[in-house]
Design an enzyme around this catalytic site. Structure first.
Site, PDB file in Angstrom:
ATOM      1  N   ASP A 257       0.840  -1.210   0.000  1.00  0.00           N
ATOM      2  CA  ASP A 257       0.000   0.000   0.000  1.00  0.00           C
ATOM      3  C   ASP A 257       0.871   1.255   0.000  1.00  0.00           C
ATOM      4  OD1 ASP A 257      -1.429  -2.234   1.040  1.00  0.00           O
ATOM      5  OD2 ASP A 257      -2.883  -0.913   1.977  1.00  0.00           O
ATOM      6  N   HIS A 259      -1.112   4.485  -0.588  1.00  0.00           N
ATOM      7  CA  HIS A 259      -2.159   5.362  -0.067  1.00  0.00           C
ATOM      8  C   HIS A 259      -1.903   6.857  -0.241  1.00  0.00           C
ATOM      9  CE1 HIS A 259      -5.303   2.882   1.541  1.00  0.00           C
ATOM     10  NE2 HIS A 259      -4.448   2.097   2.169  1.00  0.00           N
ATOM     11  N   ASP A 286      -4.211  -0.407  -3.261  1.00  0.00           N
ATOM     12  CA  ASP A 286      -4.363   0.746  -2.372  1.00  0.00           C
ATOM     13  C   ASP A 286      -3.344   1.830  -2.724  1.00  0.00           C
ATOM     14  OD1 ASP A 286      -6.410  -0.652  -1.230  1.00  0.00           O
ATOM     15  OD2 ASP A 286      -5.672  -0.520   0.819  1.00  0.00           O
ATOM     16  N   ASP A 289      -6.384   7.158  -1.887  1.00  0.00           N
ATOM     17  CA  ASP A 289      -7.148   7.408  -0.656  1.00  0.00           C
ATOM     18  C   ASP A 289      -6.215   7.689   0.523  1.00  0.00           C
ATOM     19  OD1 ASP A 289      -9.706   7.281  -1.691  1.00  0.00           O
ATOM     20  OD2 ASP A 289      -9.970   5.157  -1.251  1.00  0.00           O
ATOM     21  N   ARG A 290      -6.781   8.426   1.474  1.00  0.00           N
ATOM     22  CA  ARG A 290      -6.129   8.847   2.713  1.00  0.00           C
ATOM     23  C   ARG A 290      -5.066   9.914   2.440  1.00  0.00           C
ATOM     24  NH1 ARG A 290      -8.016   6.731   7.080  1.00  0.00           N
ATOM     25  NH2 ARG A 290      -8.918   4.640   7.160  1.00  0.00           N
ATOM     26  N   ASN A 318      -8.546  -2.995  -2.169  1.00  0.00           N
ATOM     27  CA  ASN A 318      -9.930  -2.702  -1.784  1.00  0.00           C
ATOM     28  C   ASN A 318     -10.256  -1.216  -1.896  1.00  0.00           C
ATOM     29  OD1 ASN A 318      -8.135  -2.603   0.657  1.00  0.00           O
ATOM     30  ND2 ASN A 318      -9.991  -1.826   1.637  1.00  0.00           N
ATOM     31  N   HIS A 319      -9.225  -0.356  -1.907  1.00  0.00           N
ATOM     32  CA  HIS A 319      -9.475   1.083  -2.049  1.00  0.00           C
ATOM     33  C   HIS A 319      -9.615   1.528  -3.504  1.00  0.00           C
ATOM     34  CE1 HIS A 319      -9.420   3.133   1.897  1.00  0.00           C
ATOM     35  NE2 HIS A 319      -8.896   1.984   2.279  1.00  0.00           N
ATOM     36  N   HIS A 367      -3.888  -8.461  -2.912  1.00  0.00           N
ATOM     37  CA  HIS A 367      -3.930  -7.384  -1.930  1.00  0.00           C
ATOM     38  C   HIS A 367      -4.356  -7.846  -0.544  1.00  0.00           C
ATOM     39  CE1 HIS A 367      -4.204  -3.352  -0.358  1.00  0.00           C
ATOM     40  NE2 HIS A 367      -5.392  -3.659   0.134  1.00  0.00           N
ATOM     41  N   ARG A 415     -12.681  -6.900  10.216  1.00  0.00           N
ATOM     42  CA  ARG A 415     -13.048  -5.762   9.371  1.00  0.00           C
ATOM     43  C   ARG A 415     -14.543  -5.730   9.069  1.00  0.00           C
ATOM     44  NH1 ARG A 415      -8.370  -3.589   6.754  1.00  0.00           N
ATOM     45  NH2 ARG A 415      -6.561  -4.962   6.922  1.00  0.00           N
ATOM     46  N   HIS A 442      -2.448  -4.580   2.656  1.00  0.00           N
ATOM     47  CA  HIS A 442      -3.756  -4.387   3.310  1.00  0.00           C
ATOM     48  C   HIS A 442      -3.685  -4.044   4.797  1.00  0.00           C
ATOM     49  CE1 HIS A 442      -8.065  -4.674   3.245  1.00  0.00           C
ATOM     50  NE2 HIS A 442      -8.177  -5.860   3.830  1.00  0.00           N
TER      51      HIS A 442
END
Length: 513
Positions: A257, A259, A286, A289-290, A318-319, A367, A415, A442
């Site tokens: 990730d 991000h 990922d 995002d963030r 997943n993002h 992922h 989760r 992840h």
């Protein structure tokens, strides 16, 4: 279509908004155990303030084991789970806190936050309303309630406007790149070619683009759209699981990730060299995002994929999905820097991203993790019809969302999505498919990576000081084709411009951080 004013008001049935009664008997607790529980809770609070959320969870769990009657302990652990993005576990703990003390406002607040993060704003709204009834003058609670009502209205409006699948028109089919003239006044990086004959991505353009991004400037929208469209054409031709040869004498780098932490990605390339045919990379989902430089990352990765398809490989996380992008910032960032058409085009491109890769016939990269049933084969995964938003269950969902566990077999995911799988599940999957190792991402790890399941599974995370607050290192793995043994490099975060993490995120999610 009718306007938003004709949509039903967000007034769900409030008949069940009375606090529940105590549903579980309270067990007797030895006074000495209760005192030890308070001490463990205080230690957990200190760890929480230091942002050592994993340690805080362990200490709250210790307090709960000593005194299982405290709503505060369960609610506090729920908050730590939220910080770790373990929203399913947070929801369960908050529910238990409410059972123990039906008038404990913070428990409703925590459960609402968890449900919202799980994409269940209607459930969240009920808890925010319950909390607001008990604390009507709390300004933060008022804001959360208003934000949640706004999100429920948006969802209802989108549902009213929804088009049947068979009538959906892909946004890429409506875009005419020749309508996007590059003005003479534009002085930024330019692709080779012209607006009439078309443009080609070159190494010189990509390097100039990276520098432009580093200085917080954007490229012309024509070139941004060219990158996305050209990359998507490559993804469409790939299987859902891509086989990547790593010949003897060559090497290959895997990253986890990132991000939206663009300046840390630049640091990876400073440490390990730019992507190319002799220095290939795989980024394991990922990407966005963030972090508030997600657009710069995804355009850079897509550009390298077009420039040298064998030098850049991407796996969906997943993002890379509509719901996550709406909540965690990518949608807002793209709209702020370009426009909503580009948002829709990225959604289409993300749906074409492969779900996994096999390196050198030995290493599976995906992922999230493995599956809720045995005997899943690579051929099954290659055949997944992936052009869609991630489903809530099934193989595709689990590839994006599942997590490893030290407990044998399978257990419910903390989760709230996917499954937790033990070392025996990993062993069986590897044996069934003639593989030796799984690399997944992840999850943030203090050292940037962690070896689990008897050395047969590695979690890899490449976003150091995640969200500008976790204090973790990042890592990447380099394989040599001669032996396919993983070699780790860890690194710390580098400075970035003064744009805070989650700057473009949904206000509800932003407030959790």
């Amino acid at each position: 279509m009718s306007s938003t004013s004709s949509q039903p008001a967000v007034e769900d049935d409030d008949s069940d908004l009375e606090p529940p009664t105590l549903s579980s008997p309270v067990s007797e607790v030895d006074p000495e155990a209760a005192e030890q529980a308070v001490k463990a809770k205080d230690e957990a609070n200190a760890k929480f303030k230091e942002k050592h959320y994993g340690d805080a969870i362990e200490l709250y769990s210790k307090a709960i084991s000593l005194n299982p009657n405290s709503a505060v302990y369960f609610s506090n652990r729920a908050f730590a789970y939220i910080k770790m993005e373990l929203y399913g576990a947070a929801q369960q703990d908050a529910t238990r806190a409410i059972e123990l003390d039906p008038k404990y406002i913070k428990a409703y607040y925590r459960r609402a936050n968890a449900d919202f993060a799980l994409g269940k704003p209607k459930l969240a709204l009920k808890d925010f309303k319950m909390a607001a009834r008990q604390a009507p003058n709390d300004p933060d609670l008022k804001k959360k309630l208003a934000d949640c009502e706004k999100e429920v209205k948006r969802i209802r409006f989108e549902e009213a406007l929804a088009t049947p699948d068979e009538e959906v028109v892909l946004i890429s089919s409506t875009i005419d790149l020749q309508d996007m003239d590059v003005e003479e006044a534009y002085t930024g990086p330019k692709m080779a070619g012209d607006s009439t004959e078309g443009y080609t991505i070159t190494a010189e353009f990509v390097k100039a683009m990276l520098q432009e991004f580093k200085e917080q400037r954007l490229i012309h929208r024509r070139f941004a759209f060219e990158i996305i469209m050209q990359a998507m054409a490559i993804f469409k031709a790939q299987a859902s699981v891509v086989d990547i040869p790593i010949p003897e004498g060559s090497h290959f780098t895997v990253c986890g990730d990132v991000h939206g932490q663009f300046y840390d990605v630049l640091n990876i390339w400073e440490l390990n060299g730019l992507p190319g045919p002799e220095n290939p990379y795989l980024f394991n989902g990922d990407f966005v995002d963030r972090g508030s430089f997600s657009l710069e990352i995804i355009l850079s990765l897509f550009a390298y994929k077009v420039l040298c398809p064998t030098g850049m490989h991407l796996v969906r996380g997943n993002h890379e999905s509509k719901n996550m992008n709406k909540m965690y910032g990518f949608d807002g960032e793209v709209k702020a820097k370009y426009n909503n058409i580009m948002v829709e085009l990225f959604r289409e491109a993300f749906n074409w991203l492969p779900l996994g890769s096999v390196l050198g016939g030995k290493v599976m990269v995906l992922h999230g993790g493995l599956f809720s049933r045995d005997n899943v084969t690579l051929d099954e995964l290659r055949a997944i019809d992936r052009f869609r938003e991630p489903p809530d269950e099934g193989l595709m969902c689990e590839m994006l969302w599942s997590d490893p566990s030290p407990i044998p077999g399978r257990t419910p995911s903390k989760r709230g999505v996917g499954v937790q799988f033990g070392p025996d599940v990993t062993e069986n999957f590897l044996n069934k498919n003639g593989l030796e190792l799984i690399i997944r991402s992840h999850e943030v790890k203090d050292e940037g990576y962690e070896m689990e399941h008897n050395g047969k599974l590695i979690t890899l995370f490449s976003a150091p000081n995640y969200c500008d607050q976790m204090g973790n290192k990042g890592a990447f793995i380099r394989f040599n084709g001669d032996d396919m043994v993983p070699h780790f490099t860890t690194f710390s975060a580098v400075p970035h411009p003064n744009v805070k993490c989650m700057a473009y995120a949904n206000s509800m999610m932003n407030s959790m951080w």
